[in-house]
Design a protein around this motif. Structure first.
Motif, mmCIF file in Angstrom:
data_model
loop_
_atom_site.group_PDB
_atom_site.id
_atom_site.type_symbol
_atom_site.label_atom_id
_atom_site.label_comp_id
_atom_site.label_asym_id
_atom_site.label_seq_id
_atom_site.Cartn_x
_atom_site.Cartn_y
_atom_site.Cartn_z
ATOM 1 N N GLY A 162 3.537 2.675 7.451
ATOM 2 C CA GLY A 162 3.330 1.075 7.910
ATOM 3 C C GLY A 162 2.320 0.622 7.497
ATOM 4 N N THR A 163 2.415 -0.846 7.080
ATOM 5 C CA THR A 163 1.110 -1.423 6.963
ATOM 6 C C THR A 163 1.198 -2.811 7.733
ATOM 7 O OG1 THR A 163 2.627 -3.272 5.450
ATOM 8 C CG2 THR A 163 1.730 -1.099 4.114
ATOM 9 N N PRO A 164 0.245 -3.468 7.825
ATOM 10 C CA PRO A 164 0.163 -4.845 8.735
ATOM 11 C C PRO A 164 1.367 -5.539 8.668
ATOM 12 C CG PRO A 164 -1.889 -4.418 7.856
ATOM 13 C CD PRO A 164 -1.174 -3.512 7.104
ATOM 14 N N THR A 165 2.051 -5.756 7.581
ATOM 15 C CA THR A 165 3.289 -6.464 7.357
ATOM 16 C C THR A 165 4.533 -5.792 8.087
ATOM 17 O OG1 THR A 165 2.330 -6.921 5.277
ATOM 18 C CG2 THR A 165 4.582 -7.727 5.620
ATOM 19 N N HIS A 166 4.517 -4.303 7.808
ATOM 20 C CA HIS A 166 5.757 -3.831 8.747
ATOM 21 C C HIS A 166 5.477 -3.943 10.079
ATOM 22 C CE1 HIS A 166 5.590 -1.356 4.971
ATOM 23 N NE2 HIS A 166 6.691 -1.394 5.193
ATOM 24 N N TYR A 167 4.251 -3.771 10.658
ATOM 25 C CA TYR A 167 4.195 -3.963 12.301
ATOM 26 C C TYR A 167 4.282 -5.587 12.398
ATOM 27 C CZ TYR A 167 2.185 0.734 12.702
ATOM 28 O OH TYR A 167 2.119 2.117 12.711
ATOM 29 N N ALA A 168 3.902 -6.592 11.677
ATOM 30 C CA ALA A 168 4.162 -7.998 12.278
ATOM 31 C C ALA A 168 5.806 -8.123 12.197
ATOM 32 C CB ALA A 168 3.545 -8.697 11.042
ATOM 33 N N LEU A 169 6.317 -7.545 11.322
ATOM 34 C CA LEU A 169 8.060 -7.677 11.571
ATOM 35 C C LEU A 169 8.488 -7.024 12.658
ATOM 36 C CD1 LEU A 169 10.836 -8.947 10.630
ATOM 37 C CD2 LEU A 169 11.009 -6.736 9.239
ATOM 38 N N ALA A 170 8.111 -5.792 12.988
ATOM 39 C CA ALA A 170 8.432 -5.098 14.124
ATOM 40 C C ALA A 170 8.116 -5.850 15.476
ATOM 41 C CB ALA A 170 7.730 -3.694 14.216
ATOM 42 N N ALA A 171 7.011 -6.269 15.359
ATOM 43 C CA ALA A 171 6.372 -7.110 16.670
ATOM 44 C C ALA A 171 7.518 -8.441 16.763
ATOM 45 C CB ALA A 171 5.031 -7.679 16.548
ATOM 46 N N ARG A 172 7.509 -8.925 15.763
ATOM 47 C CA ARG A 172 8.707 -10.120 15.913
ATOM 48 C C ARG A 172 9.854 -9.932 16.503
ATOM 49 N NH1 ARG A 172 6.788 -15.195 12.126
ATOM 50 N NH2 ARG A 172 4.565 -14.511 11.947
ATOM 51 N N LEU A 173 10.460 -8.882 15.609
ATOM 52 C CA LEU A 173 11.711 -8.226 16.220
ATOM 53 C C LEU A 173 11.646 -7.765 17.659
ATOM 54 C CD1 LEU A 173 12.702 -6.491 12.922
ATOM 55 C CD2 LEU A 173 13.781 -8.357 13.847
ATOM 56 N N ALA A 174 10.844 -7.305 17.915
ATOM 57 C CA ALA A 174 10.391 -6.689 19.478
ATOM 58 C C ALA A 174 10.715 -7.908 20.335
ATOM 59 C CB ALA A 174 9.315 -5.697 19.766
ATOM 60 N N ALA A 175 9.958 -9.196 19.886
ATOM 61 C CA ALA A 175 10.028 -10.362 20.900
ATOM 62 C C ALA A 175 11.578 -10.871 20.887
ATOM 63 C CB ALA A 175 8.934 -11.184 20.276
ATOM 64 N N LEU A 176 12.131 -10.827 19.668
ATOM 65 C CA LEU A 176 13.551 -11.288 19.650
ATOM 66 C C LEU A 176 14.413 -10.440 20.349
ATOM 67 C CD1 LEU A 176 15.916 -13.079 18.034
ATOM 68 C CD2 LEU A 176 15.754 -11.220 16.206
ATOM 69 N N GLU A 177 14.213 -9.214 20.412
ATOM 70 C CA GLU A 177 15.255 -8.144 21.107
ATOM 71 C C GLU A 177 15.028 -8.264 22.597
ATOM 72 O OE1 GLU A 177 17.557 -5.971 19.781
ATOM 73 O OE2 GLU A 177 17.365 -5.964 17.707
ATOM 74 N N GLY A 225 -1.066 2.956 14.277
ATOM 75 C CA GLY A 225 -2.078 2.670 13.203
ATOM 76 C C GLY A 225 -1.813 2.868 11.762
ATOM 77 N N TYR A 226 -2.663 3.060 10.913
ATOM 78 C CA TYR A 226 -2.100 3.166 9.583
ATOM 79 C C TYR A 226 -2.825 4.522 8.878
ATOM 80 C CZ TYR A 226 -2.160 -1.596 10.520
ATOM 81 O OH TYR A 226 -1.691 -2.979 11.350
ATOM 82 N N THR A 227 -1.760 5.198 8.515
ATOM 83 C CA THR A 227 -2.072 6.693 7.819
ATOM 84 C C THR A 227 -1.591 6.689 6.545
ATOM 85 O OG1 THR A 227 0.281 7.135 8.546
ATOM 86 C CG2 THR A 227 -1.578 7.691 10.164
ATOM 87 N N TYR A 228 -0.446 5.918 5.890
ATOM 88 C CA TYR A 228 0.161 6.115 4.615
ATOM 89 C C TYR A 228 1.146 4.935 4.680
ATOM 90 C CZ TYR A 228 2.107 8.268 0.465
ATOM 91 O OH TYR A 228 2.391 8.362 -1.026
ATOM 92 N N GLY A 229 1.392 4.409 3.284
ATOM 93 C CA GLY A 229 2.015 3.343 3.196
ATOM 94 C C GLY A 229 3.677 3.418 3.735
ATOM 95 N N LEU A 230 3.903 4.674 3.758
ATOM 96 C CA LEU A 230 5.340 4.988 4.078
ATOM 97 C C LEU A 230 5.369 4.726 5.664
ATOM 98 C CD1 LEU A 230 8.058 6.304 3.594
ATOM 99 C CD2 LEU A 230 6.968 8.540 3.634
ATOM 100 N N ALA A 275 0.624 -1.209 0.057
ATOM 101 C CA ALA A 275 0.037 -0.136 0.123
ATOM 102 C C ALA A 275 0.951 1.321 0.009
ATOM 103 C CB ALA A 275 -1.050 -0.118 1.217
ATOM 104 N N SER A 276 0.553 2.149 -0.884
ATOM 105 C CA SER A 276 1.029 3.447 -0.773
ATOM 106 C C SER A 276 -0.304 4.403 -0.019
ATOM 107 C CB SER A 276 1.269 4.033 -2.135
ATOM 108 O OG SER A 276 0.272 4.203 -2.995
ATOM 109 N N THR A 277 -1.357 4.223 -0.520
ATOM 110 C CA THR A 277 -2.639 4.802 0.009
ATOM 111 C C THR A 277 -3.245 3.890 0.999
ATOM 112 O OG1 THR A 277 -3.001 6.129 -2.071
ATOM 113 C CG2 THR A 277 -4.693 5.670 -0.429
#
Ligand SMILES: *Cc1c(COP(=O)(O)O)cnc(C)c1O
Length: 410
Positions: free
Chosen positions: A65-80, A58-63, A37-39
């Motif tokens: 974050g999308t659910p895929t970005h947040y999913a990676l960030a959440a897994r990394l937060a768990a790892l770190e 939340g979601y404002t613009y593709g830049l 998503a961009s829009t």
């Protein structure tokens, strides 16, 4: 989707454009969805007008974050073991983002002399030009870093082990010296990954990874991350990433998520093979200096065993034949190792450096003609066989004849 009961009549062209595309509630799978998503669309104007309030979660613009970005960030937060993770388009972009978010003209910043070459270039060519005072410190300084802190010092960068020369830093000692003075500590933790060094648990304020390396694991994408427990810092990082237009592809995030599933088993297997290769190399008459901190006898081994968990797939060494010709003969004779920069992938790589780049505190013993191996998932015996053949390929003449062209490479 349009239906008979749709109150508005839509022509076929318009029907082809109908969104939003929602995941059907009955559908479930084991793979992470790639949300491109961009829009981002909104249910009503109030939701659109207030979108900035949801910028951090939340979601404002593709830049942003999308659910895929947040999913990676959440897994990394768990790892770190961290509360927050911000993403960046590459490891170097993550380092740049930290600098841009934390530093202003007049500030002083300290970098370990052993940092990744492009980190040094970024500091010298971007920070120094912006009126930020850049200083490089001895990687082995430990808690004596306190003597270098000034009222204007905002940030201390560590990288441990150093990615070419492998100095292990006393990161907890540096954190202890900086924390009471209100100076933030950032660590480039790419070498060991959070599986090898629990940066956040050790009090590091900003744990940076080039996900490009161990997390991605397959040499086919570039991404970076910054983990922190500080909500205010996280907000600043996200905001700066947005200001810089630092976009992260959701496709790459999904690949990184896939990589994370096998990260522990890859790292364990690659580390085991690296130790076998390091032990074998240390016993060879053609080898002079060798660094692999997880190996007993290494200069950094005591600190390593104190702070790290057993892992690491990167080692450096020099040949006793200290000429570039010998290095060339050796590297060009390798068949299983491929020549290339980077590490953490499933394919073993070799890189060699005429010199390890500029140093402010004197060149280390291994400063010239350093060879670095990144160990992948090949069978250890195939790698050792390849190295053995290549060592035999070094001719007697090249031990004495050198074709030195002095220049720095990184
Ligand atoms: C590779 C690397 C980086 C940069 O990562 P990219 O994603 O290639 O920009 C930063 N630090 C270290 C230690 C690295 O090895």
């Amino acid at each position: 989707m349009p239906s008979e009961s749709d109150p508005i009549f839509l022509r076929r062209e318009t029907q082809l454009l109908r969104g939003p595309f929602e995941v059907p509630p009955q559908f479930s799978s084991l793979s992470e969805a790639v949300h491109r998503a961009s829009t981002v669309t909104f249910d009503d104007l109030d939701a659109f007008a207030s979108r900035r309030e949801r910028f951090l979660n939340g979601y404002t613009y593709g830049l942003a974050g999308t659910p895929t970005h947040y999913a990676l960030a959440a897994r990394l937060a768990a790892l770190e073991g961290a509360a927050h993770v911000a993403l960046a388009p590459s490891g170097l972009a993550a380092i740049h983002l930290v600098n841009q978010a934390l530093l202003a003209p007049g500030d002083h910043v300290l970098f370990s002399d052993s940092v990744y070459g492009p980190t040094r270039s970024n500091a010298k060519e971007i920070l120094a030009r912006s009126g930020i005072e850049v200083e490089f410190y001895d990687p082995l300084i430990g808690s004596r870093i306190g003597t270098l802190l000034r009222p204007t010092t905002r940030l201390v960068w560590c990288e441990s082990p150093g990615s070419l020369t492998m100095e292990v830093q006393d990161v907890p000692g540096i954190v202890d010296a900086c924390r009471p003075r209100g100076v933030r500590v950032a660590l480039d933790n790419t070498w060991a990954s959070p599986l090898g060094f629990r940066a956040i648990d050790h009090g590091v304020d900003l744990s940076v990874q080039a996900l490009t390396k161990h997390v991605a694991g397959h040499s086919d994408l570039l991404l970076g991350s910054i983990a922190t427990n500080d909500a205010e810092l996280y907000g600043r990082l996200r905001n700066m990433a947005n200001l810089m237009g630092a976009n992260v592809s959701p496709d790459d995030c999904a690949l990184a998520i896939r990589g994370m599933a096998t990260l522990p088993v890859r790292l364990k297997a690659q580390s085991g093979t690296t130790l076998s290769v390091a032990r074998w190399l240390r016993g060879r008459s053609q080898i002079d200096w060798l660094a692999y901190p997880p190996m007993p006898g290494d200069a950094g081994h005591a600190l390593w065993t104190r702070d790290f968990l057993p892992c690491g797939a990167l080692l450096s060494f020099t040949l006793r034949a200290r000429t570039w010709n010998a290095v060339r003969e050796f590297v060009d004779a390798l068949r299983v190792f491929r020549i290339g920069a980077s590490f953490g992938g499933v394919n073993s790589l070799v890189a060699a450096y005429r010199d390890v780049g500029e140093r402010s505190h004197g060149g280390p013993a291994c400063a010239r003609h350093l060879i670095r191996l990144s160990i992948g998932l090949e069978h250890a015996d195939d790698l050792i066989g390849d190295l053995s053949r290549a060592l035999e390929a070094i001719t007697i003449e090249s031990e004495f004849t050198s074709s030195e062209i002095p220049h720095a490479s990184q």
